[in-house]
Design a protein around this motif. Sequence first.
Motif, PDB file in Angstrom:
ATOM      1  N   ARG A 133       0.845  -1.184   0.000  1.00 37.92           N
ATOM      2  CA  ARG A 133       0.000   0.000   0.000  1.00 37.92           C
ATOM      3  C   ARG A 133       0.884   1.239   0.000  1.00 37.92           C
ATOM      4  O   ARG A 133       1.841   1.330   0.770  1.00 37.92           O
ATOM      5  CB  ARG A 133      -0.860   0.019   1.256  1.00 37.92           C
ATOM      6  CG  ARG A 133      -2.150  -0.732   1.094  1.00 37.92           C
ATOM      7  CD  ARG A 133      -3.062  -0.263   2.157  1.00 37.92           C
ATOM      8  NE  ARG A 133      -4.431  -0.644   1.911  1.00 37.92           N
ATOM      9  CZ  ARG A 133      -5.418  -0.231   2.687  1.00 37.92           C
ATOM     10  NH1 ARG A 133      -5.169   0.566   3.703  1.00 37.92           N
ATOM     11  NH2 ARG A 133      -6.646  -0.596   2.431  1.00 37.92           N
ATOM     12  N   ALA A 134       0.556   2.224  -0.833  1.00 37.81           N
ATOM     13  CA  ALA A 134       1.344   3.460  -0.866  1.00 37.81           C
ATOM     14  C   ALA A 134       1.061   4.253   0.415  1.00 37.81           C
ATOM     15  O   ALA A 134       0.023   4.056   1.061  1.00 37.81           O
ATOM     16  CB  ALA A 134       0.962   4.280  -2.090  1.00 37.81           C
ATOM     17  N   PRO A 135       1.975   5.128   0.777  1.00 35.68           N
ATOM     18  CA  PRO A 135       1.760   5.947   1.969  1.00 35.68           C
ATOM     19  C   PRO A 135       0.432   6.682   1.887  1.00 35.68           C
ATOM     20  O   PRO A 135       0.071   7.209   0.829  1.00 35.68           O
ATOM     21  CB  PRO A 135       2.926   6.936   1.931  1.00 35.68           C
ATOM     22  CG  PRO A 135       3.979   6.235   1.163  1.00 35.68           C
ATOM     23  CD  PRO A 135       3.279   5.365   0.164  1.00 35.68           C
ATOM     24  N   GLY A 172       3.089   3.712   4.241  1.00 35.43           N
ATOM     25  CA  GLY A 172       2.798   2.596   3.350  1.00 35.43           C
ATOM     26  C   GLY A 172       2.980   1.246   4.034  1.00 35.43           C
ATOM     27  O   GLY A 172       3.209   1.181   5.248  1.00 35.43           O
ATOM     28  N   THR A 173       2.872   0.177   3.250  1.00 32.35           N
ATOM     29  CA  THR A 173       3.058  -1.180   3.799  1.00 32.35           C
ATOM     30  C   THR A 173       4.058  -1.932   2.939  1.00 32.35           C
ATOM     31  O   THR A 173       4.357  -1.536   1.818  1.00 32.35           O
ATOM     32  CB  THR A 173       1.740  -1.968   3.801  1.00 32.35           C
ATOM     33  OG1 THR A 173       1.293  -2.106   2.449  1.00 32.35           O
ATOM     34  CG2 THR A 173       0.674  -1.274   4.629  1.00 32.35           C
ATOM     35  N   GLU A 177      14.576  -6.070   3.387  1.00 32.53           N
ATOM     36  CA  GLU A 177      13.385  -6.713   2.846  1.00 32.53           C
ATOM     37  C   GLU A 177      12.774  -5.920   1.701  1.00 32.53           C
ATOM     38  O   GLU A 177      12.155  -6.471   0.790  1.00 32.53           O
ATOM     39  CB  GLU A 177      12.333  -6.899   3.954  1.00 32.53           C
ATOM     40  CG  GLU A 177      12.698  -8.032   4.897  1.00 32.53           C
ATOM     41  CD  GLU A 177      11.910  -7.969   6.186  1.00 32.53           C
ATOM     42  OE1 GLU A 177      10.950  -7.171   6.270  1.00 32.53           O
ATOM     43  OE2 GLU A 177      12.279  -8.700   7.115  1.00 32.53           O
ATOM     44  N   GLY A 178      12.970  -4.586   1.767  1.00 39.03           N
ATOM     45  CA  GLY A 178      12.346  -3.737   0.755  1.00 39.03           C
ATOM     46  C   GLY A 178      13.164  -3.613  -0.511  1.00 39.03           C
ATOM     47  O   GLY A 178      12.662  -3.158  -1.537  1.00 39.03           O
ATOM     48  N   LYS A 179      14.421  -4.021  -0.456  1.00 44.93           N
ATOM     49  CA  LYS A 179      15.307  -3.702  -1.578  1.00 44.93           C
ATOM     50  C   LYS A 179      14.872  -4.384  -2.879  1.00 44.93           C
ATOM     51  O   LYS A 179      15.091  -3.870  -3.964  1.00 44.93           O
ATOM     52  CB  LYS A 179      16.755  -4.056  -1.241  1.00 44.93           C
ATOM     53  CG  LYS A 179      17.073  -5.538  -1.225  1.00 44.93           C
ATOM     54  CD  LYS A 179      18.559  -5.753  -1.005  1.00 44.93           C
ATOM     55  CE  LYS A 179      18.941  -7.215  -1.190  1.00 44.93           C
ATOM     56  NZ  LYS A 179      18.244  -8.151  -0.275  1.00 44.93           N
ATOM     57  N   GLU A 184       9.023  -0.785  -7.427  1.00 43.91           N
ATOM     58  CA  GLU A 184       7.562  -0.709  -7.311  1.00 43.91           C
ATOM     59  C   GLU A 184       7.122  -0.011  -6.034  1.00 43.91           C
ATOM     60  O   GLU A 184       6.099   0.687  -6.028  1.00 43.91           O
ATOM     61  CB  GLU A 184       6.934  -2.112  -7.314  1.00 43.91           C
ATOM     62  CG  GLU A 184       7.222  -2.954  -8.549  1.00 43.91           C
ATOM     63  CD  GLU A 184       8.575  -3.633  -8.486  1.00 43.91           C
ATOM     64  OE1 GLU A 184       9.086  -3.824  -7.348  1.00 43.91           O
ATOM     65  OE2 GLU A 184       9.151  -3.962  -9.549  1.00 43.91           O
ATOM     66  N   ALA A 185       7.845  -0.252  -4.948  1.00 45.88           N
ATOM     67  CA  ALA A 185       7.402   0.299  -3.662  1.00 45.88           C
ATOM     68  C   ALA A 185       8.591   0.927  -2.940  1.00 45.88           C
ATOM     69  O   ALA A 185       9.089   0.412  -1.950  1.00 45.88           O
ATOM     70  CB  ALA A 185       6.768  -0.795  -2.804  1.00 45.88           C
TER      71      ALA A 185
END
Lengths: 296, 326
Positions: free
Chosen positions: A67-69, A76-77, A250-252, A257-258
């Motif tokens: 989810r975007a901020p 966001g998520t 984890e986000g890399k 996309e996010a």
Amino acid sequence: MTETTAPGLVHVAAPLRKRKTTLRRLLEHRLFMTGLVLFMLMVIMAVFADWIATHNPVQVRARFRFRAPGLDNFFGTDNFGRDIFTRVVYGARLSISIGFATVALTALVGTSIGLLAGYFRKLDNILMRFMDALMAFPTILLALALAAALGPSAVNIVVALSAVYIPRVARVVRASVLVVREADYVHAAHAVGASNFRIMVEHILPNSMAPLMVQLTFVFAYAVIAEAVLSFLGVGPPPPTPSWGNIIAEGKDYIREAAWITLFPGIAIAMTVLGLNLLGDGLRDVLDPRMNVDNR
Amino acid sequence: MTGVDNLVEVENLVKHFPVRKGFLSSRVTGQVRAVDDISFTVARGETLGLVGESGCGKSTTGRLLIRLLDPTSGSIRLNGDDIAKIPDKELRSRRRDVQIIFQDPFSSLNPRKTVEGIISEPLIVHRIGTTAERKARVAELLKLVGMAPDYARRYPHEFSGGQRQRIGIARALALNPKFIVCDEPVSALDVSIQAQVINLMRDLQRELGLTYLFISHNLAVVRHIADRVAVMYLGKIVEMTDKNALYENPRHPYTKALLSAIPMTNPDQRRQRVVLTGDVPSPMSPPKGCRFNTRCPVAVASCREIEPPLVDVGRGHQVACHLVTP
């Protein structure tokens, strides 16, 4: 104070001098105050994480992935639907704790070693060569090795970071002890028969603290960065523990996309380190006598 | 013990500082002979002035006397007991009798302690009195040095140089010492304040029966306070006698040169000025023979070969020079 007194003038007893207190000068130092606000923001986040957080930091909610901020999730998520804002807030708790623990351990051990090395000249060579050896370890490699040997945990990170920063603190303390020990008030204490312990604790240590305080703010900043790096490399507290390094790691994979997953913990790290550096610079400006004419 | 009235007797006192070179081996490559075999006595209640240019060993002598430095050899008798070699533990209790006043009033007081903390430290170290008694003693000492007792709670940076020096004096007096080494106590002060502090020290001496070793490079100040004066050059005493004899009838060529350098208050009055040429030789390799021969205006051949001993040339006037005879 007047430089000269005309001959024949009756000398008037010099008035008691008033100077701005150190605290006062710190409060007037803009960059120091900026740093303090930034740092306190992080500390408050860490201490009151349970009240500030909006979600559960580890609860997986597949429905809300990426989810975007927005108003529901400020930052966001992530790919498990976990709230980034909450995780960043809890991450502050870990980073700040590791920072404080590292600073406390290095300050305690480093100051003791620096004090002994600077005061007892016979111990100097032995202690400082040992410190040189410790200093030669690359921080991250040492932490990796420790994690490999003892398992990944926050405590191991603190141990590894302390091992590397203790020599720096010890050097700084030793250097100022070498200066202070030659002051006449130290000689005066010897002359009245004060014990070595008393001289170290009552006279030398209190007057050697200024550079130490500056150094410790930088150690704190390094510790925050190193914790993020180690978590990113996977030797920090294991996921799903919310840590700034873990969140970025984890986000890399989803950075295209996010981007918000990596962006917000990154900003948190940058702000903490910036705040600590401003804090340290401000302390140095105010405590270093060479930068102040009215210091004594 | 030779003289009954001597509080301090120094005999053949030597202090050499080894000069080390090398990174790993640290070989001793030379000795700085800061104090090289000096002897003198200080009678109870008197002030011995110790003068000389910077680097001549006068401050080292002072620090040896209060055992801030360990002598290389020689003896220092205080009240008849040799304190030159007693071990550290015993020394600590003996320190009550000997104290020091420093030159720099800014470096001699711990900036993080209150005046009360500074003056009461000797009492705390020697476990004298209760907290209340120590407080009273601090107030008493402050009054003794001419300061208001309510200054006790202030910090050193709130005071001027002269006031700080008074605090330093109060600290030195806290243990009721018999002997005080004054290491250039007024050199760092304004001239107008110098007189105040000197007079305070004189009053205290009379009141408390103190004995001073007064180290200074200021001959006028020494003339004012000292009873006897010793002149040092390159770690040696070259002339020692009572004040009037020294100032009115100096015998050693070095003393003559020193005295001729004192500025005259009367500009019309002319005096023969003895100007020394060259620099003081290095105390690491002092010249052979008389140490002053390289700069002495009247040196003869024997001065370069034989070192003159300090001898009595009459009425206790001691001079170390081949050309001065009784």
